[in-house]
Design a protein around this motif. Structure first.
Motif, PDB file in Angstrom:
ATOM      1  N   VAL A  47      18.388  50.277  23.578  1.00  0.00           N
ATOM      2  CA  VAL A  47      17.061  50.160  22.961  1.00  0.00           C
ATOM      3  C   VAL A  47      16.208  51.371  23.320  1.00  0.00           C
ATOM      4  O   VAL A  47      15.557  51.970  22.456  1.00  0.00           O
ATOM      5  CB  VAL A  47      16.361  48.862  23.417  1.00  0.00           C
ATOM      6  CG1 VAL A  47      14.926  48.812  22.902  1.00  0.00           C
ATOM      7  CG2 VAL A  47      17.138  47.638  22.933  1.00  0.00           C
ATOM      8  N   ALA A  48      16.228  51.748  24.578  1.00  0.00           N
ATOM      9  CA  ALA A  48      15.401  52.871  25.034  1.00  0.00           C
ATOM     10  C   ALA A  48      15.822  54.182  24.397  1.00  0.00           C
ATOM     11  O   ALA A  48      14.984  55.065  24.157  1.00  0.00           O
ATOM     12  CB  ALA A  48      15.460  52.981  26.560  1.00  0.00           C
TER      13      ALA A  48
ATOM     14  N   ILE B  30       8.136  51.390  20.541  1.00  0.00           N
ATOM     15  CA  ILE B  30       9.266  50.480  20.752  1.00  0.00           C
ATOM     16  C   ILE B  30       8.854  49.342  21.682  1.00  0.00           C
ATOM     17  O   ILE B  30       9.215  48.181  21.471  1.00  0.00           O
ATOM     18  CB  ILE B  30      10.476  51.254  21.303  1.00  0.00           C
ATOM     19  CG1 ILE B  30      11.140  52.046  20.167  1.00  0.00           C
ATOM     20  CG2 ILE B  30      11.483  50.319  21.968  1.00  0.00           C
ATOM     21  CD1 ILE B  30      12.249  52.966  20.618  1.00  0.00           C
ATOM     22  N   TYR B  31       8.081  49.661  22.703  1.00  0.00           N
ATOM     23  CA  TYR B  31       7.625  48.620  23.620  1.00  0.00           C
ATOM     24  C   TYR B  31       6.674  47.663  22.915  1.00  0.00           C
ATOM     25  O   TYR B  31       6.753  46.438  23.098  1.00  0.00           O
ATOM     26  CB  TYR B  31       6.945  49.251  24.838  1.00  0.00           C
ATOM     27  CG  TYR B  31       6.701  48.277  25.972  1.00  0.00           C
ATOM     28  CD1 TYR B  31       7.693  48.025  26.912  1.00  0.00           C
ATOM     29  CD2 TYR B  31       5.488  47.610  26.099  1.00  0.00           C
ATOM     30  CE1 TYR B  31       7.480  47.127  27.952  1.00  0.00           C
ATOM     31  CE2 TYR B  31       5.259  46.710  27.128  1.00  0.00           C
ATOM     32  CZ  TYR B  31       6.264  46.475  28.052  1.00  0.00           C
ATOM     33  OH  TYR B  31       6.056  45.570  29.065  1.00  0.00           O
ATOM     34  N   ALA B  32       5.788  48.205  22.078  1.00  0.00           N
ATOM     35  CA  ALA B  32       4.862  47.350  21.326  1.00  0.00           C
ATOM     36  C   ALA B  32       5.615  46.408  20.402  1.00  0.00           C
ATOM     37  O   ALA B  32       5.287  45.220  20.294  1.00  0.00           O
ATOM     38  CB  ALA B  32       3.880  48.212  20.532  1.00  0.00           C
ATOM     39  N   ALA B  33       6.643  46.914  19.719  1.00  0.00           N
ATOM     40  CA  ALA B  33       7.446  46.067  18.834  1.00  0.00           C
ATOM     41  C   ALA B  33       8.138  44.967  19.628  1.00  0.00           C
ATOM     42  O   ALA B  33       8.220  43.808  19.177  1.00  0.00           O
ATOM     43  CB  ALA B  33       8.477  46.913  18.086  1.00  0.00           C
TER      44      ALA B  33
ATOM     45  N   ALA C  22      10.348  49.030  30.072  1.00  0.00           N
ATOM     46  CA  ALA C  22       9.276  49.982  30.372  1.00  0.00           C
ATOM     47  C   ALA C  22       9.786  51.098  31.282  1.00  0.00           C
ATOM     48  O   ALA C  22       9.451  52.274  31.095  1.00  0.00           O
ATOM     49  CB  ALA C  22       8.098  49.263  31.010  1.00  0.00           C
ATOM     50  N   ALA C  23      10.610  50.732  32.253  1.00  0.00           N
ATOM     51  CA  ALA C  23      11.154  51.736  33.170  1.00  0.00           C
ATOM     52  C   ALA C  23      12.101  52.684  32.449  1.00  0.00           C
ATOM     53  O   ALA C  23      12.036  53.901  32.639  1.00  0.00           O
ATOM     54  CB  ALA C  23      11.873  51.043  34.325  1.00  0.00           C
ATOM     55  N   ARG C  24      12.983  52.137  31.614  1.00  0.00           N
ATOM     56  CA  ARG C  24      13.941  52.980  30.882  1.00  0.00           C
ATOM     57  C   ARG C  24      13.225  53.893  29.890  1.00  0.00           C
ATOM     58  O   ARG C  24      13.661  55.014  29.636  1.00  0.00           O
ATOM     59  CB  ARG C  24      14.955  52.128  30.131  1.00  0.00           C
ATOM     60  CG  ARG C  24      15.818  51.231  30.981  1.00  0.00           C
ATOM     61  CD  ARG C  24      16.725  52.006  31.937  1.00  0.00           C
ATOM     62  NE  ARG C  24      17.781  51.153  32.451  1.00  0.00           N
ATOM     63  CZ  ARG C  24      17.638  50.312  33.471  1.00  0.00           C
ATOM     64  NH1 ARG C  24      16.457  50.231  34.088  1.00  0.00           N
ATOM     65  NH2 ARG C  24      18.653  49.566  33.872  1.00  0.00           N
ATOM     66  N   LEU C  25      12.134  53.411  29.323  1.00  0.00           N
ATOM     67  CA  LEU C  25      11.368  54.216  28.379  1.00  0.00           C
ATOM     68  C   LEU C  25      10.472  55.242  29.071  1.00  0.00           C
ATOM     69  O   LEU C  25       9.908  56.113  28.421  1.00  0.00           O
ATOM     70  CB  LEU C  25      10.501  53.310  27.491  1.00  0.00           C
ATOM     71  CG  LEU C  25      11.239  52.448  26.461  1.00  0.00           C
ATOM     72  CD1 LEU C  25      10.288  51.411  25.858  1.00  0.00           C
ATOM     73  CD2 LEU C  25      11.856  53.310  25.360  1.00  0.00           C
ATOM     74  N   GLY C  26      10.343  55.110  30.383  1.00  0.00           N
ATOM     75  CA  GLY C  26       9.519  56.050  31.136  1.00  0.00           C
ATOM     76  C   GLY C  26       8.037  55.869  30.904  1.00  0.00           C
ATOM     77  O   GLY C  26       7.270  56.837  30.967  1.00  0.00           O
ATOM     78  N   LEU C  27       7.609  54.629  30.655  1.00  0.00           N
ATOM     79  CA  LEU C  27       6.201  54.375  30.359  1.00  0.00           C
ATOM     80  C   LEU C  27       5.378  54.262  31.638  1.00  0.00           C
ATOM     81  O   LEU C  27       5.781  53.597  32.597  1.00  0.00           O
ATOM     82  CB  LEU C  27       6.061  53.082  29.553  1.00  0.00           C
ATOM     83  CG  LEU C  27       6.743  53.057  28.181  1.00  0.00           C
ATOM     84  CD1 LEU C  27       6.579  51.690  27.535  1.00  0.00           C
ATOM     85  CD2 LEU C  27       6.171  54.144  27.272  1.00  0.00           C
TER      86      LEU C  27
END
Length: 247
Positions: A182-183, A195-198, A218-223
């Protein structure tokens, strides 16, 4: 031909949704995801699909100003607002701010930005990533097991979905829950926020499994933690729910 943006627009409803398009899907108008989850309106194909994916879960209904945008545009607008507020150094919205923010004019993400790509191929690629994120989020609490998948596939055979639509959904449901996959759909930090919002729109964040999945995502996306808090608050404002505690 598989049209991810069309399927996503139907899934979320709104002005971005298809109206008399070539896929034969009906007019969903300005309904939000909550209407679809309850099976409301015009025999909406994606409504039935969303209800199947989420089972008995209540889902989230986009309301307020975001509803006027609808579909993929609504996800982009939500992520864009959270991003701007975060970059401006504003504090994340408190629970009592949700109603006020829902009434605030929601600006669409500017065209040509990562939130709203200008080319058709880029829009379709982003829509595919958002669909994958939403389907993955529905699996986070484990309620879509093998038996549930079989039921969903049987119901899908009775829907007016294209073979490409069915294949995409079936492949995503059958795949092991993979937060890294996903990330990888995010090619920019802005798209990571989208992507996180969706993902937030697909779940009610009412279980430890969902909270754990979102924390990993969130961690994988680096947010940034503050951006995550803004995304939770902005989505809560658009869905009329209390601001869930960010994982």
């Amino acid at each position: 031909m598989f049209d991810p943006k069309s399927l996503l627009d139907q899934f979320l409803g709104g002005q971005g949704g298809p109206r008399g398009n070539q896929s034969g899907r009906g007019n969903q108008g300005n309904q939000g995801i909550g209407d679809f989850l309850r099976g409301a309106g015009g025999g909406a194909v994606a409504g039935s699909l969303a209800a199947l994916l989420l089972g008995s879960k209540a889902g989230r209904e986009i309301g307020g100003e975001a509803l006027k945008l609808g579909g993929m545009a609504a996800v982009g607008a939500l992520a864009y607002k959270a991003w701007r507020d975060w970059q401006a150094g504003n504090p994340p919205p408190a629970p009592q701010e949700a109603a006020r923010q829902a009434a605030t004019r929601m600006l669409p993400a500017p065209s040509g930005t990562p939130f709203n790509p200008s080319t058709e191929s880029a829009r379709q690629s982003l829509a595919r990533s958002l669909l994958r994120a939403m389907i993955a989020a529905t699996k986070a609490d484990g309620h879509v097991d093998a038996q549930e998948q079989a039921r969903i596939f049987a119901e899908m055979d009775r829907m007016a979905l294209s073979s490409e639509d069915k294949a995409f959904v079936m492949d995503e449901l059958r795949a092991n829950l993979d937060v890294d996959a996903v990330a990888r759909g995010a090619t920019t930090p802005e798209q990571a926020a989208e992507i996180y919002a969706a993902s937030l729109l697909a779940v009610t964040v009412d279980s430890a499994a969902e909270r754990g999945y979102l924390a990993m995502l969130a961690a994988r996306l680096g947010l940034d933690d503050a951006l995550v808090a803004h995304l939770h608050g902005t989505v809560a404002a658009a869905t009329g729910e209390k601001v869930p505690v960010a994982p």
